[in-house]
Design a protein around this motif. Structure first.
Motif, short mmCIF file in Angstrom:
data_model
loop_
_atom_site.label_atom_id
_atom_site.label_comp_id
_atom_site.label_asym_id
_atom_site.label_seq_id
_atom_site.Cartn_x
_atom_site.Cartn_y
_atom_site.Cartn_z
N ILE A 158 16.18 -53.58 -5.50
CA ILE A 158 16.24 -53.28 -6.93
C ILE A 158 15.04 -53.94 -7.58
CG2 ILE A 158 17.54 -53.57 -9.07
CD1 ILE A 158 20.08 -53.68 -7.39
N GLN B 103 11.81 -53.63 -14.53
CA GLN B 103 10.76 -53.15 -15.43
C GLN B 103 11.18 -53.33 -16.89
OE1 GLN B 103 10.47 -48.97 -14.51
NE2 GLN B 103 9.39 -49.34 -12.59
N ARG C 288 10.60 -51.23 -20.28
CA ARG C 288 10.12 -49.93 -20.76
C ARG C 288 10.27 -49.85 -22.27
NH1 ARG C 288 12.39 -45.43 -16.49
NH2 ARG C 288 11.77 -46.54 -14.59
N ARG D 68 6.32 -55.09 -15.35
CA ARG D 68 7.18 -54.98 -14.18
C ARG D 68 7.13 -56.26 -13.37
NH1 ARG D 68 5.71 -50.02 -11.23
NH2 ARG D 68 4.87 -49.35 -13.19
N ASP E 286 19.82 -46.63 -11.53
CA ASP E 286 19.16 -47.46 -12.52
C ASP E 286 20.19 -48.01 -13.50
OD1 ASP E 286 16.85 -46.62 -11.29
OD2 ASP E 286 16.31 -45.19 -12.84
N THR E 287 19.97 -49.24 -13.93
CA THR E 287 20.82 -49.86 -14.94
C THR E 287 19.89 -50.34 -16.05
OG1 THR E 287 22.34 -50.60 -13.20
CG2 THR E 287 22.56 -51.63 -15.37
N VAL E 288 20.22 -50.00 -17.29
CA VAL E 288 19.35 -50.28 -18.42
C VAL E 288 20.08 -51.18 -19.42
CG1 VAL E 288 18.00 -49.26 -20.29
CG2 VAL E 288 18.29 -48.01 -18.14
N TRP F 247 14.99 -52.55 -17.39
CA TRP F 247 15.49 -51.61 -16.40
C TRP F 247 15.58 -52.27 -15.04
CZ3 TRP F 247 15.62 -45.93 -16.35
CH2 TRP F 247 15.53 -45.38 -17.63
N VAL G 237 15.81 -50.97 -11.49
CA VAL G 237 15.56 -49.69 -10.85
C VAL G 237 16.01 -49.76 -9.39
CG1 VAL G 237 13.81 -47.96 -10.32
CG2 VAL G 237 13.59 -49.35 -12.39
N GLY G 238 17.10 -49.05 -9.09
CA GLY G 238 17.63 -49.03 -7.74
C GLY G 238 16.85 -48.11 -6.83
#
Length: 97
Positions: free
Chosen positions: A2, A5, A7, A16, A46-48, A93, A95-96
């Motif tokens: 994972i 980032q 954004r 990042r 993804d988890t935000v 974020w 990001v998986g």
């Protein structure tokens, strides 16, 4: 793995992390009632988090049991989380794969 980032509102990657976190049993088994933000991460999605959620997320980092994330990732998570808090708008974020 994972990755992390920051954004902007438009989706532009502003920053990042250089280090990611490996999905393993330590991260997968976090108690969601104790770690409401980190406990909801998924390895392949993804988890935000918005700036209000980042406040809670950053408080969780210092309470993590040893070995859940590396020191390098923890440092970058804290730094990038602060970047979100310092900016006018932005999202953190995870990001998986």
């Amino acid at each position: 793995m994972i990755n992390l980032q920051v954004r902007s509102e438009t989706g532009t990657i502003e920053a990042r992390a250089e280090h990611g976190v490996v999905w393993g049993p330590e991260l997968a088994s976090l108690d969601q009632s104790v770690f409401p933000m980190l406990g909801h991460l998924l390895p392949y999605a993804d988890t935000v988090f918005n700036s209000r959620q980042v406040v809670t997320l950053l408080a969780e980092v210092s309470r993590l049991p040893p070995g859940v994330i590396t020191a390098e990732f923890a440092r970058e998570l804290l730094d990038l989380g602060q970047t979100v808090l310092d900016g006018p708008t932005g999202y953190l974020w995870f990001v998986g794969d």
